[in-house]
Design an enzyme around this catalytic site. Structure first.
Site, PDB file in Angstrom:
ATOM      1  N   GLU A 191       0.829  -1.212   0.000  1.00 16.91           N
ATOM      2  CA  GLU A 191       0.000   0.000   0.000  1.00 16.91           C
ATOM      3  C   GLU A 191       0.861   1.259   0.000  1.00 16.91           C
ATOM      4  O   GLU A 191       1.746   1.408   0.849  1.00 16.91           O
ATOM      5  CB  GLU A 191      -0.894  -0.018   1.254  1.00 16.91           C
ATOM      6  CG  GLU A 191      -1.919   1.087   1.267  1.00 16.91           C
ATOM      7  CD  GLU A 191      -2.874   0.979   2.455  1.00 16.91           C
ATOM      8  OE1 GLU A 191      -3.177  -0.143   2.908  1.00 16.91           O
ATOM      9  OE2 GLU A 191      -3.307   2.042   2.942  1.00 16.91           O
TER      10      GLU A 191
ATOM     11  N   LYS B 196      -7.129  -0.980  11.841  1.00 17.60           N
ATOM     12  CA  LYS B 196      -6.521  -1.425  10.578  1.00 17.60           C
ATOM     13  C   LYS B 196      -5.313  -0.545  10.264  1.00 17.60           C
ATOM     14  O   LYS B 196      -4.268  -1.023   9.822  1.00 17.60           O
ATOM     15  CB  LYS B 196      -7.559  -1.366   9.448  1.00 17.60           C
ATOM     16  CG  LYS B 196      -7.123  -2.009   8.155  1.00 17.60           C
ATOM     17  CD  LYS B 196      -6.359  -1.088   7.224  1.00 17.60           C
ATOM     18  CE  LYS B 196      -6.048  -1.769   5.890  1.00 17.60           C
ATOM     19  NZ  LYS B 196      -5.229  -0.929   5.010  1.00 17.60           N
TER      20      LYS B 196
ATOM     21  N   ASP C 123       4.767 -14.548  11.936  1.00 19.21           N
ATOM     22  CA  ASP C 123       3.458 -15.151  11.689  1.00 19.21           C
ATOM     23  C   ASP C 123       2.414 -14.027  11.815  1.00 19.21           C
ATOM     24  O   ASP C 123       1.933 -13.703  12.907  1.00 19.21           O
ATOM     25  CB  ASP C 123       3.211 -16.261  12.728  1.00 19.21           C
ATOM     26  CG  ASP C 123       1.888 -16.972  12.497  1.00 19.21           C
ATOM     27  OD1 ASP C 123       1.008 -16.406  11.823  1.00 19.21           O
ATOM     28  OD2 ASP C 123       1.743 -18.090  13.015  1.00 19.21           O
TER      29      ASP C 123
ATOM     30  N   HIS D 195      -1.857  10.347  -0.900  1.00 20.39           N
ATOM     31  CA  HIS D 195      -1.729   9.284  -1.910  1.00 20.39           C
ATOM     32  C   HIS D 195      -1.423   9.910  -3.269  1.00 20.39           C
ATOM     33  O   HIS D 195      -0.581   9.438  -4.008  1.00 20.39           O
ATOM     34  CB  HIS D 195      -3.051   8.508  -2.047  1.00 20.39           C
ATOM     35  CG  HIS D 195      -3.286   7.524  -0.933  1.00 20.39           C
ATOM     36  ND1 HIS D 195      -2.354   6.587  -0.565  1.00 20.39           N
ATOM     37  CD2 HIS D 195      -4.357   7.310  -0.146  1.00 20.39           C
ATOM     38  CE1 HIS D 195      -2.842   5.858   0.414  1.00 20.39           C
ATOM     39  NE2 HIS D 195      -4.054   6.280   0.708  1.00 20.39           N
TER      40      HIS D 195
END
Ligand code: MEV
Length: 415
Positions: free
Chosen positions: A76, A252, A268, A366
């Protein structure tokens, strides 16, 4: 020159110097060599190929007084830039202060068909020393001052009747610990059956690594963040506290940082996610993993608390060439130190996401990054990249053709 302004060779040279990498190690970075097919084929079933992610470096991290360059693997855009920006602002007040608990994992042994659960719990507890020594006989951890340290036992009511759960608490030191804990659980099972007169079913670690908590805190200077943005971030935090839909996105963003470091160091990631989200529900309600408040001096103070079962030995961390290199670049000497870095990156990430959201929104950043990429694709170099990117964004036409026209125009202006 700032890290992001260097070309790839410049970045590699800086890393070489920073982590005293050998020429061979720099070659691994240059060619992006991870595992070969033989290794892939030995790791998973039906292997056919690989999938790669970009590996970037987050800068400006000072944690417990030490400076880090932090490798992050993520697809991302903006995440690495955001982590670096958060770290840069935190640095003004000394960076992150972080603490990780010792690496104690929980292993669970499920026992069915126990006639007298209360008596069985007592009998298991009477056999505690014996069971711990059986567990420790299966690993060299005890000889290194770690290993199975404690055992507890409780009866639970389930939809299929009463069951007994025997839990081993194992200090796995610098490993993630799944293998050793599972081995120990399997090792004690036969004796647990004898002691309880029951039947053992599952023997497996818990990914709710509640004894491996990491806490990190940082102050974000009022004069840099600004009162409006601080108030906005506090409002955004209140939103996440009060609303599940927002809270999941808030967390998130935190995990964007944590998982990118986890991927770079071959942890992991599923275990980390599962544990973190369970911890977010600790008080019976899904809550933000970070907290935000205003300090008495007016600064914005952020903190994070999350369980992190991570390792720097065992598993892929020692066999995957890129993971080994990421750990070398980080220079961490214990799993606890790695956990401190990851929690700090999660906090920095959350800060920057909220900072962007309460100001210009997330898309502008972005777009700026996208415009830089397009400028480079069109052939812009050095200081011209930023100028071309600025004009691309301003003119709202972020294409390679337009970037080429702008480069031409700048060259004509210059000449
Ligand atoms: C995007 O990957 C992460 C964010 O949505 C996090 C947030 O909203 O806090 C920007």
């Amino acid at each position: 020159m700032r890290f992001y302004e260097l070309d790839r060779e410049g970045r590699l040279a800086l890393l070489k110097d920073h982590a005293s990498l050998s020429d061979d190690e720099v070659e691994i970075l240059r060619h992006g060599s991870g595992i070969d097919f033989r290794m892939a084929d030995s790791m998973v079933e039906n292997a056919v190929s690989f999938i790669s992610y970009p590996l970037g470096i987050a800068t400006h991290f000072t944690i417990n007084g030490r400076d880090y360059l932090v490798p992050m693997a993520i697809e991302e855009p903006s995440v690495i830039a955001a982590a670096s920006k958060g770290a840069k602002i935190a640095k003004v007040r000394g960076g992150f202060k972080a603490h990780a608990d010792p690496s104690v994992m929980i292993g669970q042994v499920q026992v069915k068909d126990v006639r007298d659960a209360e008596k069985a719990v007592e009998d298991v507890m009477k056999s505690k020393d014996e069971l711990l020594s059986i567990a420790n006989s299966r690993s060299s951890l005890a000889s290194r001052g770690a290993g199975a340290r404690d055992l507890r036992c409780r009866a639970i009511d389930t939809s299929r009747g009463k069951m007994l759960i025997v839990e081993l608490l194992v200090d796995v030191k610098d490993a993630m610990g799944a293998n050793v804990v599972n081995t120990m659980c399997e090792a004690i099972a036969p004796r647990v059956e004898e002691v309880t007169n029951g039947r053992v079913l599952l023997r497996i670690l818990s990914n709710y690594a509640l004894h491996r908590l990491v806490k990190a805190e940082a102050r974000f200077a009022r004069e840099m963040v600004g009162d409006d943005a601080i108030e906005g971030i506090l409002d955004a935090y209140a939103f996440a506290e009060a609303d599940l839909y927002r809270c999941v996105t808030h967390n998130k963003g935190v995990m964007n940082g944590i998982i990118a470091v986890a991927l770079a160091t071959a942890q992991d990631t599923r275990a980390i996610e599962a544990g973190a989200h369970a911890y977010a529900c600790m008080n019976g309600r899904y809550s933000p993993l970070t907290r935000w408040r205003r300090g008495s001096d007016g600064d914005l103070v952020g903190s994070i608390e999350v369980p992190l079962a991570v390792g720097i030995v065992g598993g892929l961390t020692s066999t995957h060439p890129m993971a080994r290199l990421s750990l070398r670049i980080l220079g961490v000497s214990s799993a606890q130190e790695l956990a401190c870095v990851m929690a700090s990156v999660g906090l920095a990430q959350n800060f920057s996401a909220l900072y962007a959201l309460v100001r210009e929104g997330i898309q502008a950043g972005h777009m700026r990054l996208h415009a830089r990429k397009v400028a480079m694709l069109a052939g812009a170099e050095g200081s011209m990249i930023d100028e071309v990117a600025r004009r691309l964004a301003r003119e709202g036409n972020i294409t390679v053709e337009h970037a080429r026209r702008i480069i031409q125009a700048i060259e004509n202006e210059g000449g």
